[in-house]
Every structure is written in structure tokens, then in C-alpha cells.
Design a protein around this motif. Structure first.
Motif, PDB file in Angstrom:
ATOM      1  N   MET A  89       0.840  -1.194   0.000  1.00  0.00           N
ATOM      2  CA  MET A  89       0.000   0.000   0.000  1.00  0.00           C
ATOM      3  C   MET A  89       0.885   1.259   0.000  1.00  0.00           C
ATOM      4  O   MET A  89       1.854   1.331   0.763  1.00  0.00           O
ATOM      5  N   ALA A  90       0.509   2.233  -0.870  1.00  0.00           N
ATOM      6  CA  ALA A  90       1.340   3.440  -0.942  1.00  0.00           C
ATOM      7  C   ALA A  90       1.149   4.293   0.317  1.00  0.00           C
ATOM      8  O   ALA A  90       0.041   4.412   0.826  1.00  0.00           O
ATOM      9  N   HIS A  91       2.251   4.849   0.797  1.00  0.00           N
ATOM     10  CA  HIS A  91       2.200   5.717   1.982  1.00  0.00           C
ATOM     11  C   HIS A  91       1.806   7.131   1.595  1.00  0.00           C
ATOM     12  O   HIS A  91       2.170   7.602   0.522  1.00  0.00           O
ATOM     13  N   THR A  92       1.111   7.842   2.502  1.00  0.00           N
ATOM     14  CA  THR A  92       0.912   9.282   2.296  1.00  0.00           C
ATOM     15  C   THR A  92       2.276   9.951   2.498  1.00  0.00           C
ATOM     16  O   THR A  92       2.959   9.658   3.491  1.00  0.00           O
ATOM     17  N   PRO A  93       2.688  10.819   1.567  1.00  0.00           N
ATOM     18  CA  PRO A  93       3.981  11.477   1.778  1.00  0.00           C
ATOM     19  C   PRO A  93       3.988  12.223   3.119  1.00  0.00           C
ATOM     20  O   PRO A  93       2.962  12.778   3.520  1.00  0.00           O
ATOM     21  N   LEU A  94       5.130  12.218   3.778  1.00  0.00           N
ATOM     22  CA  LEU A  94       5.194  12.846   5.110  1.00  0.00           C
ATOM     23  C   LEU A  94       4.803  14.322   5.071  1.00  0.00           C
ATOM     24  O   LEU A  94       4.173  14.832   5.989  1.00  0.00           O
ATOM     25  N   LEU A  95       5.150  15.003   3.985  1.00  0.00           N
ATOM     26  CA  LEU A  95       4.829  16.440   3.893  1.00  0.00           C
ATOM     27  C   LEU A  95       3.324  16.692   3.792  1.00  0.00           C
ATOM     28  O   LEU A  95       2.860  17.794   4.081  1.00  0.00           O
ATOM     29  N   ALA A  96       2.584  15.692   3.362  1.00  0.00           N
ATOM     30  CA  ALA A  96       1.143  15.883   3.148  1.00  0.00           C
ATOM     31  C   ALA A  96       0.323  15.520   4.381  1.00  0.00           C
ATOM     32  O   ALA A  96      -0.887  15.723   4.408  1.00  0.00           O
ATOM     33  N   LYS A  97       0.973  14.980   5.410  1.00  0.00           N
ATOM     34  CA  LYS A  97       0.237  14.512   6.598  1.00  0.00           C
ATOM     35  C   LYS A  97       0.228  15.564   7.698  1.00  0.00           C
ATOM     36  O   LYS A  97       1.165  16.352   7.796  1.00  0.00           O
ATOM     37  N   PRO A  98      -0.778  15.533   8.601  1.00  0.00           N
ATOM     38  CA  PRO A  98      -0.671  16.373   9.799  1.00  0.00           C
ATOM     39  C   PRO A  98       0.319  15.742  10.787  1.00  0.00           C
ATOM     40  O   PRO A  98       0.442  14.518  10.830  1.00  0.00           O
ATOM     41  N   HIS A  99       1.005  16.576  11.545  1.00  0.00           N
ATOM     42  CA  HIS A  99       2.022  16.063  12.466  1.00  0.00           C
ATOM     43  C   HIS A  99       1.796  16.572  13.885  1.00  0.00           C
ATOM     44  O   HIS A  99       1.075  17.547  14.105  1.00  0.00           O
ATOM     45  N   THR A 100       2.473  15.895  14.816  1.00  0.00           N
ATOM     46  CA  THR A 100       2.402  16.292  16.229  1.00  0.00           C
ATOM     47  C   THR A 100       3.800  16.689  16.695  1.00  0.00           C
ATOM     48  O   THR A 100       4.776  15.999  16.399  1.00  0.00           O
ATOM     49  N   PHE A 101       3.850  17.796  17.434  1.00  0.00           N
ATOM     50  CA  PHE A 101       5.126  18.278  17.966  1.00  0.00           C
ATOM     51  C   PHE A 101       5.005  18.505  19.467  1.00  0.00           C
ATOM     52  O   PHE A 101       3.958  18.945  19.941  1.00  0.00           O
ATOM     53  N   TYR A 102       6.080  18.227  20.183  1.00  0.00           N
ATOM     54  CA  TYR A 102       6.148  18.550  21.611  1.00  0.00           C
ATOM     55  C   TYR A 102       7.137  19.708  21.748  1.00  0.00           C
ATOM     56  O   TYR A 102       8.304  19.561  21.376  1.00  0.00           O
TER      57      TYR A 102
END
Ligand SMILES: C[S@@+](CC[C@H](N)C(=O)[O-])C[C@H]1O[C@@H](n2cnc3c(N)ncnc32)[C@H](O)[C@@H]1O
Length: 403
Positions: A1-14
């Protein structure tokens, strides 16, 4: 299965504060996220989590902006992976799913790998680190690696966090000369400045700044940084995340340019009066001033704080910030309470000269010196807050008329 590119995903930061400044960091992060420098795909949310500001549903590029614009954070970590983990085999499966090749540059063979375990299936820190290294092919190093990885097991949740900054964010890189005397770390100084100034939207813009006991100049430089609205990305230092292969080069270049330009546009141009009694400190300070990119009219006064009164023209607000010597930095035979009591009296003299214009913040290393200062301050209400520096409970007292 193709991954969503990391740049296109929402991310979490601490986002981790300078110790003692979580509330101020939350305010700073909110303000940065609510005034983005460009359009982003997601609307981020902020919450607290065990001493950190957690930013979730954040566009990667907006995470970069937050990193570049912060002044109070110690570090910002990216939550790379989080999974349920109740056994060694869960851990192996989870680590195998992490997209290391996209995350870290190919040439990274070692990183500083911290392991925090809390009420999970194991308390074997060393075993967990060894397994992590074997499965990822990344060696653990205790040196000054740019890449810092944290493995955290809390109950049955396993998290992998990577430092966006690498080196701590108080290492701004703007000082040409580092004073021999350990200065106040820059992120603490920025937090002190922000707290003493109060809400910038409610106060008149600070035009005049007076920094006695200037040392290498940290409090003055951080005041200029805070006034400009720029952040740590305005300076000549690198960040670990700049080397992540999937990163947006265009966003990095845009942020670098925009934020360093912002530092150069403080309006109105402030006047900074600096003072220190030590001639070597004055020479070093002058070099640091020459290398600092923000505009200001500088006046450097060598001599005793108690013998000097600054001359500010007009009725603009004046910010007076003091980080007097303490501990090993005190001259022999100096009685700290006497020194801080004298400082309180000298501040009163400055108050008399600039009635209604002065806002003061004074750092006190303990309760006795704090009492010595506040027993001498004018009748206006003073406020105190605590922060931790080098394991020591420090106090910052503020009072004055500018608001
Ligand atoms: C705590 S250090 C300041 C550190 C400074 N915030 C920095 O970032 O480097 C105190 C400084 O006060 C200076 N100092 C000590 N007594 C002084 C006096 N009576 N008048 C002016 N400066 C003084 C020392 O030379 C020293 O540089």
C-alpha cells in the motif's frame, strides 16, 4: 500500500520550555500559530502534556515556522511514531513500521538516543536501547550529535520523538564572544523579557532599554529579539530537521529569509544603554553588539552601576532589566543581601528620574536577595515569579508604570 507522503500529513510536535516557563511558551506558541507567515493545510491544536506544549494536527511546514519563530523553547520534538506496546515483539513490529529512510539523512549512522521508561512492560533501559539500535541500524552516541532521538514508554504507549533543533535552542549563535562568566541562557532571558514587558498589545512600544550588569549582553539581545517578533531562526545556526530528506527546501529558505528580515525591522528603533564594571566584559560586549543584526542605537557605559544614571530623552517607556551577579560571580567579601538592597535603592533613584516611564525586571537568585530588593522598591505593586536555572529556584520581580 502506498504511503501518504510525510509532507502531506498532519504532524504532532512537543515543544519544551525553558524550565518554569510553560505558560509563557503556550502563549508564544499560540500567538505564532495564529499569525502564520504563509497559508498552511491544517488548523493546529494546542494542549499541555506533562510539562510540554503539545501541538497536533499541524502542517509540517507550520511546525518549521513554529521552530524558527520561538524564543522560549528549549527544544521542539517531532512525534515520529506512536503505538501500543506491551511486549518486545510489539516493539519490534512498531519499529519496523517506522519510515526511517524518509526521516533521517542517509549518512546518519549515530544519534543521541535517550530512553525514558515509565510503568511499561519493561524497565530495561539498556536492553531497549540496544534493540532499538539493532533494528534501526542507528548507533547510540553520547557526543554532540545533531540528531537526538527519544524513545518513551509510558504504560502501554511507545513513542519515538526526534529533536527538530538538535542542539538546544538557547544556542542562538549570535554571540561573537562568549563571556567567561556563565550567562543566563538565552531562552530564559527571552522568557524574562516577555514576562516583564507584559502583553505587547496593551503596552506602548518599548523605545528605551537599560541593561546594567550586562556581561555578554544576553538580556539586551533577547529584548531586541522579542521586540522584533522574530525568533531563533533569524540567526546563523543550523537545526537538525534541516537535514531530513523529505523536508521542504522552499519553506526552509522562505522562513530563513522572512525571519531574519523581521529581526532587522524593529519599529521604532530602540536605544539600548548597556553598563558593566568589568573592562574585559565591556570589550566582549562591544564585539557582540557589532555582530548582532538588529537595528538599535547603542550606548556602552563602562563603570559602576551605582555611580551611573542613564540619559534617555523624551517620555517614551523605558525597560530596565537586571541580572546582578550572584554565587561565584560575586566579588570577594560582597554580602549578597547588601548588594541587592543597594540595587533596590539605585532603582528608586532611576524611578525618581523617569517617573511614569519605567518598567523594571530584576532577577534574584534566592529568597534573601529577593527580600532585599522588594523591601526597597517603590510603593507600586510588584509581582514575582519563579523559574529554574541550573537546578536553582530563581525569582524574577517586576514592577513599574509602563502598561
Ligand atoms: C550575572 S553577570 C551578568 C550576566 C549577563 N546577563 C550575561 O548574559 O552575560 C553580572 C555582571 O555584572 C557585572 N558587575 C558586577 N558588579 C557591577 C557593578 N557594580 N556595576 C556594573 N556591573 C557590575 C559583572 O562584571 C558581570 O559581567
Amino acid at each position: 500500500m502506498a504511503h501518504t507522503p510525510l509532507l502531506a500529513k498532519p504532524h504532532t510536535f512537543y515543544v519544551r520550555p525553558a524550565p518554569g516557563w510553560l505558560d509563557l511558551l503556550e502563549g508564544e506558541a499560540t500567538q505564532i500559530l495564529e499569525s502564520p507567515l504563509q497559508k498552511y493545510k491544517f488548523v493546529p491544536k494546542i494542549s499541555y502534556l506533562q510539562g510540554v506544549v503539545k501541538v497536533h494536527r499541524c502542517d509540517w511546514r507550520q511546525g518549521l515556522e513554529l521552530l524558527f519563530r520561538t524564543t522560549i523553547a528549549h527544544d521542539m520534538e517531532w512525534l515520529v511514531s506512536e503505538f501500543s506496546c506491551g511486549s518486545w515483539s510489539d516493539l519490534e513490529k512498531g519499529l519496523a513500521r517506522t519510515r526511517w529512510a524518509e526521516i533521517l539523512p542517509e549518512n546518519v549512522k549515530t544519534a543521541h538516543i535517550a530512553v525514558n521508561l515509565h510503568q511499561g512492560f519493561t524497565s530495561g533501559t539498556a536492553k531497549l536501547r540496544t534493540l532499538f539500535c539493532n533494528l534501526t541500524g542507528i548507533g547510540h552516541s553520547t557526543g554532540e550529535d545533531e540528531q537526538r532521538i527519544k524513545c518513551e514508554l509510558r504504560g502501554n504507549r511507545f513513542r519515538i520523538l526526534i529533536s527538530m533543533a538538535g542542539r538546544p535552542l538557547y544556542q542562538r549563535g549570535y554571540k561573537t564572544v562568549l563571556s567567561a562568566i556563565a550567562p543566563l541562557p538565552e531562552h530564559h532571558a527571552a522568557a524574562c523579557v516577555r514576562w516583564v514587558m507584559g502583553d505587547p498589545h496593551k503596552s506602548a512600544p518599548v523605545k528605551n532599554i537599560y541593561i546594567p550588569f550586562a556581561g555578554s549582553g544576553t538580556l539586551g539581545f533577547e529584548t531586541l529579539l522579542v521586540l522584533s517578533g522574530a525568533g531563533v531562526g533569524a540567526f546563523d545556526r543550523s537545526f537538525a530537521c534541516e537535514s531530513f530528506p523529505f523536508n521542504s527546501r522552499a519553506t526552509l529558505a522562505f522562513l530563513r529569509k522572512r525571519i531574519s528580515q523581521q529581526l532587522k525591522h524593529i519599529k521604532p528603533t530602540p536605544t539600548v544603554v548597556w553598563n558593566d564594571i568589568n573592562s574585559q566584559a565591556i570589550q566582549d560586549l562591544q564585539k557582540n553588539i557589532d555582530g548582532f543584526p538588529a537595528p538599535a542605537h547603542h550606548q556602552v557605559e563602562s563603570g559602576d552601576f551605582f555611580q551611573f544614571l542613564p540619559n534617555f530623552s523624551g517620555s517614551d517607556p523605558i525597560l530596565l532589566l537586571l541580572n546582578p551577579p550572584y554565587g561565584d560571580r560575586l566579588a570577594k567579601k560582597t554580602v549578597p543581601t547588601r548588594l541587592f538592597s543597594q540595587i533596590g535603592k539605585q532603582i528608586n533613584i532611576i524611578f525618581e528620574k523617569y517617573k511614569g516611564q519605567l518598567r523594571v525586571g530584576c532577577i534574584c537568585p534566592d529568597e534573601m536577595t529577593w527580600r532585599a530588593v522588594i523591601s526597597n522598591v517603590p510603593s507600586e505593586k510588584s509581582e514575582t515569579r519563579h523559574f529554574t536555572h541550573g537546578g536553582k529556584d530563581m525569582r524574577l520581580v517586576r514592577w513599574g508604570s509602563v502598561e
